[in-house]
Design a protein around this motif. Sequence first.
Motif, PDB file in Angstrom:
ATOM      1  N   THR A   1       0.838  -1.193   0.000  1.00  0.00           N
ATOM      2  CA  THR A   1       0.000   0.000   0.000  1.00  0.00           C
ATOM      3  C   THR A   1       0.875   1.247   0.000  1.00  0.00           C
ATOM      4  OG1 THR A   1      -0.262  -0.316   2.410  1.00  0.00           O
ATOM      5  CG2 THR A   1      -2.092  -0.962   0.990  1.00  0.00           C
ATOM      6  N   LEU A   2       0.463   2.231  -0.782  1.00  0.00           N
ATOM      7  CA  LEU A   2       1.204   3.480  -0.967  1.00  0.00           C
ATOM      8  C   LEU A   2       0.253   4.669  -0.814  1.00  0.00           C
ATOM      9  CD1 LEU A   2       3.151   2.624  -4.265  1.00  0.00           C
ATOM     10  CD2 LEU A   2       4.133   2.705  -1.963  1.00  0.00           C
ATOM     11  N   ALA A   3       0.816   5.832  -0.531  1.00  0.00           N
ATOM     12  CA  ALA A   3       0.069   7.093  -0.554  1.00  0.00           C
ATOM     13  C   ALA A   3       1.074   8.227  -0.369  1.00  0.00           C
ATOM     14  CB  ALA A   3      -1.030   7.117   0.503  1.00  0.00           C
ATOM     15  N   LYS A   4       0.847   9.072   0.623  1.00  0.00           N
ATOM     16  CA  LYS A   4       1.712  10.186   1.014  1.00  0.00           C
ATOM     17  C   LYS A   4       2.491  10.801  -0.136  1.00  0.00           C
ATOM     18  CE  LYS A   4       1.972   9.381   5.984  1.00  0.00           C
ATOM     19  NZ  LYS A   4       1.314  10.633   6.407  1.00  0.00           N
ATOM     20  N   GLY A   5       3.754  10.433  -0.321  1.00  0.00           N
ATOM     21  CA  GLY A   5       4.590  11.103  -1.308  1.00  0.00           C
ATOM     22  C   GLY A   5       4.298  10.766  -2.748  1.00  0.00           C
ATOM     23  N   LEU A   6       3.361   9.861  -3.004  1.00  0.00           N
ATOM     24  CA  LEU A   6       3.156   9.365  -4.363  1.00  0.00           C
ATOM     25  C   LEU A   6       2.840  10.482  -5.355  1.00  0.00           C
ATOM     26  CD1 LEU A   6       2.872   7.084  -6.408  1.00  0.00           C
ATOM     27  CD2 LEU A   6       0.580   6.627  -5.507  1.00  0.00           C
ATOM     28  N   ALA A   7       2.006  11.436  -4.965  1.00  0.00           N
ATOM     29  CA  ALA A   7       1.674  12.532  -5.872  1.00  0.00           C
ATOM     30  C   ALA A   7       2.146  13.875  -5.339  1.00  0.00           C
ATOM     31  CB  ALA A   7       0.175  12.574  -6.158  1.00  0.00           C
ATOM     32  N   GLY A   8       3.060  13.858  -4.389  1.00  0.00           N
ATOM     33  CA  GLY A   8       3.717  15.076  -3.940  1.00  0.00           C
ATOM     34  C   GLY A   8       2.825  16.097  -3.267  1.00  0.00           C
ATOM     35  N   GLY A   9       1.674  15.674  -2.740  1.00  0.00           N
ATOM     36  CA  GLY A   9       0.766  16.594  -2.081  1.00  0.00           C
ATOM     37  C   GLY A   9      -0.631  16.535  -2.641  1.00  0.00           C
ATOM     38  N   PHE A  10      -0.783  15.977  -3.825  1.00  0.00           N
ATOM     39  CA  PHE A  10      -2.121  15.772  -4.378  1.00  0.00           C
ATOM     40  C   PHE A  10      -2.656  14.457  -3.820  1.00  0.00           C
ATOM     41  CE2 PHE A  10      -5.617  15.633  -7.266  1.00  0.00           C
ATOM     42  CZ  PHE A  10      -5.776  16.932  -7.726  1.00  0.00           C
ATOM     43  N   PRO A  11      -3.908  14.415  -3.342  1.00  0.00           N
ATOM     44  CA  PRO A  11      -4.401  13.208  -2.674  1.00  0.00           C
ATOM     45  C   PRO A  11      -4.457  11.994  -3.605  1.00  0.00           C
ATOM     46  CG  PRO A  11      -5.788  15.092  -2.148  1.00  0.00           C
ATOM     47  CD  PRO A  11      -4.874  15.526  -3.253  1.00  0.00           C
ATOM     48  N   ILE A  12      -3.780  10.930  -3.179  1.00  0.00           N
ATOM     49  CA  ILE A  12      -3.810   9.673  -3.916  1.00  0.00           C
ATOM     50  C   ILE A  12      -3.305   8.570  -2.997  1.00  0.00           C
ATOM     51  CG2 ILE A  12      -1.466   9.789  -4.871  1.00  0.00           C
ATOM     52  CD1 ILE A  12      -2.611   8.638  -7.501  1.00  0.00           C
ATOM     53  N   GLY A  13      -3.762   7.367  -3.237  1.00  0.00           N
ATOM     54  CA  GLY A  13      -3.243   6.182  -2.575  1.00  0.00           C
ATOM     55  C   GLY A  13      -3.307   5.038  -3.564  1.00  0.00           C
ATOM     56  N   ALA A  14      -2.630   3.949  -3.247  1.00  0.00           N
ATOM     57  CA  ALA A  14      -2.641   2.792  -4.131  1.00  0.00           C
ATOM     58  C   ALA A  14      -2.518   1.518  -3.317  1.00  0.00           C
ATOM     59  CB  ALA A  14      -1.495   2.871  -5.146  1.00  0.00           C
ATOM     60  N   CYS A  15      -3.338   0.550  -3.668  1.00  0.00           N
ATOM     61  CA  CYS A  15      -3.233  -0.800  -3.133  1.00  0.00           C
ATOM     62  C   CYS A  15      -2.789  -1.682  -4.285  1.00  0.00           C
ATOM     63  CB  CYS A  15      -4.573  -1.262  -2.574  1.00  0.00           C
ATOM     64  SG  CYS A  15      -4.630  -3.015  -2.133  1.00  0.00           S
ATOM     65  N   ILE A  16      -1.607  -2.265  -4.152  1.00  0.00           N
ATOM     66  CA  ILE A  16      -1.058  -3.102  -5.208  1.00  0.00           C
ATOM     67  C   ILE A  16      -1.161  -4.563  -4.777  1.00  0.00           C
ATOM     68  CG2 ILE A  16       0.946  -3.602  -6.654  1.00  0.00           C
ATOM     69  CD1 ILE A  16       2.013  -0.814  -5.980  1.00  0.00           C
ATOM     70  N   GLY A  17      -1.882  -5.343  -5.549  1.00  0.00           N
ATOM     71  CA  GLY A  17      -1.929  -6.779  -5.326  1.00  0.00           C
ATOM     72  C   GLY A  17      -0.925  -7.442  -6.247  1.00  0.00           C
TER      73      GLY A  17
END
Length: 392
Positions: free
Chosen positions: A243-259
Motif C-alpha cells: 500500500t502506498l500514498a503520502k509522497g506518491l503525488a507530492g501533495g495531491f491526494p492519492i493512494g494505491a493498493c497493489i496486489g
Amino acid sequence: MSEPTWGERYAGSLMNTFGPPKTTLVRGQGAHVWDADGKEYVDFLGGIAVNALGHAHPALVEAVSTQMSTLGHISNFFASEPQVELAEKLLSLLGAPGKVFFTNSGAEANEAAFKLTRRTGRTHVVAAEGGFHGRTMGALALTSKEAYRAPFEPLPGDVTFVPYGDQDALAAAVTDRTAAILLEPIQGEAGVVMPPDGYLATARAIADEHGALLWFDEVQTGVGRTGRWFAHETSGVTPDIVTLAKGLAGGFPIGACIGVGAAGAMLEPGNHGTTFGGNPVACAAALAVIATIESEHLLEHVTVLGQKLRDGLAADPRVTEVRGEGLLVGLDLSAPVSAHVAAAAMAHGFIINNPTPGRIRLAPPLVLTTDDVDALLAAWPAILDDAMAAGS
C-alpha cells in the motif's frame, strides 16, 4: 474590536480533531514555507512525508494544470491515460506482475487491502505493535495504539498484535487461519523504528508456511523516501500486497493498493469501489513526481543527504540514537522533551515532528538541499539548549 486571527477563525469553524495549529502557512517554495506573519521555515516534515518535491515544484504544477485543463474527472466507468500509465509504472518499479487499485489516501489504500485479505476466506490478521495504518474504522482495527482505538471500539476484529521485530512472537501468532501479516518495512509513526536484519524475510517465510498473504504498508516509506522506490527492497522479499500514498503525488491526494501476482485478481467487480480514486489529475501528479525523482536523480541525492543529516544530528550527546534510511529519520533524546525540541525548532525556523515524548521524526522533501541540512545542523545545539532549559 480587532479582527479575529487565523487561529481563532480555525477554532471557530473546524472540528477540533488536530488541536490548535502551530501557525498558518500561506506559501511554499522548495523545502521552505512562510506563515501568515511572513516568518520563513525550512520544512523538515514535508507534510509528514508527503511533499516529495517540496512546494510549488514546476513539474508538479505543470502536470496538474495541464491535466485539469484537459480532463479533470471521470467516473470509473471509463479509463484515463494517466490512470493506466501510473498503474503500469508502479508495477514496473515494484518489479513484479500484479494489479493496482487507486484510492485517495493511505487509510483508504489500507482499507482496500484489508478487504482484499478477506477474499482469502480467512479473517485473522497479524499486525505489529507500534504500527500505524490509518484512522478509518478498518485501518484503525489494524493500528495497535490504545488511545486511538478505545473511543471507537468495537472495531473489526480478529486482529492479533505482536511486538515489531520479534520473529518468535510473529511465528507464534500466525496460524493456518491467518489471512495476512501486516508490517511497515520501517515504522514511521512510532518514531522511525527499523526492523532487525532478516525480519521481513522471516515474515515472508512464516506467511508462506501458513498460506497467508504478506502485506507491506509503504504509505510513509515508499516512492523514494528511503533512497529506494520501496523500503522493503533491501530485504529481497516480494510481498503479496503493497500500500502506498503520502509522497506518491507530492501533495495531491492519492493512494494505491497493489496486489502482487495472484493477489491482484482477488478483488472482483462489485467487491470495492471509489468515486475519486484513480482521478486523472491525481494520477498525472503522481507520474510527474516519479518522472522528476528519476530525472533529478533524487534517489541518490536522498541517500547521500540523509546520511549527512543523520551523522550531524547524532554528533550531539543529547541525542542517544539516530535511525532511518534516506530522508526518513528518527532520533531518541536523552530526556523526554521532544515537544520542547519541536517548539524550539519552530522558533529557530525549522519544522520537525515529535511523535513520542522522547523521539523526533524528520521526513523532509526529497528536494531538500545541502544548505538546508547545514542550516539545521548549525542551529541544532541551540535548539537542544532551548528545549532542555524549557523542559527542566
